[in-house]
Design an enzyme around this catalytic site. Structure first.
Site, PDB file in Angstrom:
ATOM      1  CG  ASP A 161      -2.087   0.730   1.003  1.00  0.00           C
ATOM      2  OD1 ASP A 161      -2.111   1.685   0.208  1.00  0.00           O
ATOM      3  OD2 ASP A 161      -3.140   0.626   1.908  1.00  0.00           O
ATOM      4  CB  CYS A 191      -6.425   2.659  -1.825  1.00  0.00           C
ATOM      5  SG  CYS A 191      -5.269   3.218  -0.964  1.00  0.00           S
ATOM      6  CG  HIS A 240     -10.054   1.155   0.591  1.00  0.00           C
ATOM      7  ND1 HIS A 240      -9.396   2.110   0.625  1.00  0.00           N
ATOM      8  CD2 HIS A 240     -11.239   1.446   0.960  1.00  0.00           C
ATOM      9  CE1 HIS A 240      -9.770   3.368   0.980  1.00  0.00           C
ATOM     10  NE2 HIS A 240     -11.147   2.850   0.991  1.00  0.00           N
TER      11      HIS A 240
HETATM   12 CA    CA Z   1      -2.843   2.943  -1.601  1.00  0.00          CA
END
Ligand code: CA
Length: 506
Positions: free
Chosen positions: A52, A94, A148
């Site tokens: 990430d 993301c 997510h």
């Molecule tokens: Ca990210």
């Protein structure tokens, strides 16, 4: 004649599929390798390790590592066992990236144009995921770590193709930032505001779920719990790989780390372990160690040669959180369509099938994994035909010793604005975010305004990887070709209209 990505034509297999190059020689090699594998009754496992907000330049094999205060020996060693991509692309942030990898579709098609925040509605439901298709093809499917792609029930991993999920559903910072008095003294030191945020409707826990079931709370993610997440998630994935070693079914393991999204609280044993002595860099050391553990498990279980590993990051570094931030040699950062936002590390390893010690600047989008994984699973026929698929099958690029990319264009989308096109060394840009604000702390991809250029910009990414000087006016012979390619891409939305689920209004 040598292949030239600017000059050579592409082939369109069907109106709902992204056109691609056909390299006849390498395609024959790939087909032969896949047929030989099929004769042995085998299909590969696929391990996707997605970091990430880790930067293109963070690893030693990309010029970072020790040079930026966090050596990455395990990742560097892994890269030498396969193919290191220098032009691997994510989406700018993301959720758009993760959903594009999962569906083989651009954000303007799956509709997640920016990350949903703090319990906000909207997710993957209604999309066809690679997990669902691989499951249909007989794969065991496991998701671990950050999700997510929607907290709503229909978008949760166990309802969109995964047999099992162990991780958290939402954006990383949300679990802890308001608990930390350094960042949020006005909440952490106020009972009223702490209660106010605790009552907001987002799930503050990490969870476990099995196919079709409800999520069960494992633990509330406080700061001490968060510091142990990546370690626990690595243990879970290791246990998964051990359990399925030598089994009848191949598997797909989608392992998404918490690191190194802000704020980083590395596992205690990694605190101060980097020469930089900084939490972000200590987290990179921890992630490198985890990669070493995952690969060692595949070696122990004898599954390494039967597994394709893809290691990448979901977007460029988040520079607004500097110094809790990764390194990129490119312009700008996460949130933008400058190279710093979308060009990410990409390492593909499959010993015996993908040649070792390869480096390629061939264009590769994370969406290509969708089409490539389907081919490797012998399930290309299950590619959806009722929607546009932007992923390109890169099997021959990967499997032929000197394989070339089958992708001609990268299309950059800034939310709902078509921003740029890359072909070969050229990047043709018609819109971008400004990145020179004076009234923003660490201006970068998430600040600035959308600017549409009157006459477009043209950058040569080989001579000017920082995109600092447009010299379109000296390169006019290219312009019509690039404009036509942009136009053709935009036209694909006429037959297949865009979807807007989160973000991109106006
Ligand atoms: Ca990210």
């Amino acid at each position: 004649m040598a292949h030239d990505p600017v000059v050579d034509p592409v082939v369109t297999d069907a109106e709902h599929l992204e056109p691609h190059f056909v390299h006849v020689g390498q395609e024959a090699i790939a087909r032969e390798r896949l047929e030989s594998m099929a004769r042995d009754g085998k299909r590969p496992n696929v391990l996707v390790i997605l970091f990430d907000d880790v930067g293109w330049g963070d690893f030693g094999c990309y010029g970072g590592g020790a040079a930026v205060g966090a050596p990455t020996p395990n990742i560097d060693r892994l890269a030498r066992r396969g193919l290191l991509l220098t032009s691997c692309y994510s989406e700018p942030s993301c959720t758009p990236s993760r959903a594009s990898l999962m569906t083989g579709r651009l954000p303007m098609r799956h509709g997640l144009l920016r990350p949903p925040m703090y319990g906000e509605a909207g997710g993957l439901d209604g999309e066809v995921t690679i997990a669902e298709l691989l499951c249909g093809a007989g794969y065991v499917t496991q998701a671990v770590g950050k999700w997510h792609m929607g907290e709503n029930v229909a978008s949760q991993p166990q309802n969109v193709g995964f047999d099992d999920f162990y991780g958290f559903l939402s954006v990383s910072d949300m679990y802890t930032e308001w608990r930390d008095p350094y960042f949020f003294p006005e909440i952490a030191y106020s009972q009223e505001r702490t209660k106010w945020i605790e009552n907001q409707p987002f799930n503050k826990c990490f969870v476990h779920a099995t196919r079709g079931g409800d999520v069960e709370t494992v633990e509330e993610v406080t700061i001490p719990v968060l510091s142990k997440l990546d370690d626990k998630w690595a243990d879970y994935s290791i246990e998964f790989m051990r359990r399925h070693a030598g089994g009848d079914q191949p598997w797909f393991l989608y392992h998404c780390t918490r690191g190194a999204h802000f704020d980083n609280y590395p596992l205690e044993k990694f605190l101060g372990s980097s020469p930089a002595k900084h939490p972000y860099k200590d987290t990179i050391i921890e992630l490198d160690d985890i990669v070493g553990r995952l690969v060692a498990t595949l070696e122990e279980t004898g599954e390494l040669d039967s597994t394709m590993i893809f290691l990448s990051s979901d977007n460029g570094p988040e520079s607004s959180s500097w110094p809790d931030s990764g390194f990129t040699p490119f312009r700008s950062a996460k949130g933008s369509t400058w190279e710093g936002g979308q060009r990410v590390p990409g390492i593909v390893v499959w010993p015996g099938m993908i040649e070792a010690d390869r480096v390629s600047d061939g264009l590769f989008s994370q969406m290509d994994l969708f089409s490539t994984m389907l081919r490797l699973a012998g399930a290309s026929d299950s590619t959806p035909s009722d929607r546009f698929i932007d992923g390109v099958d890169q099997t021959s690029f990967l499997l032929a010793p000197d394989g070339l990319s089958n992708r001609k264009h990268i299309y950059y989308w800034l939310g709902s604005t078509l921003s740029a096109l890359r072909v070969g060394e050229w990047k043709f840009m018609i819109a971008s975010t400004s990145d020179d604000d004076r009234d923003v702390h660490n201006p970068s991809g998430f600040s600035g305004v959308t600017q549409k250029y009157t006459y477009a910009r043209l950058y040569n990414l080989y001579l000017d990887p920082k995109e600092s000087k447009s010299y379109m006016i000296r390169k006019l012979p290219y312009i019509e070709t690039f404009q036509r390619a942009m136009g053709a891409h935009a036209m694909s939305f006429a037959k297949y209209p865009p979807k807007r689920v989160v973000g991109g209004v106006g």
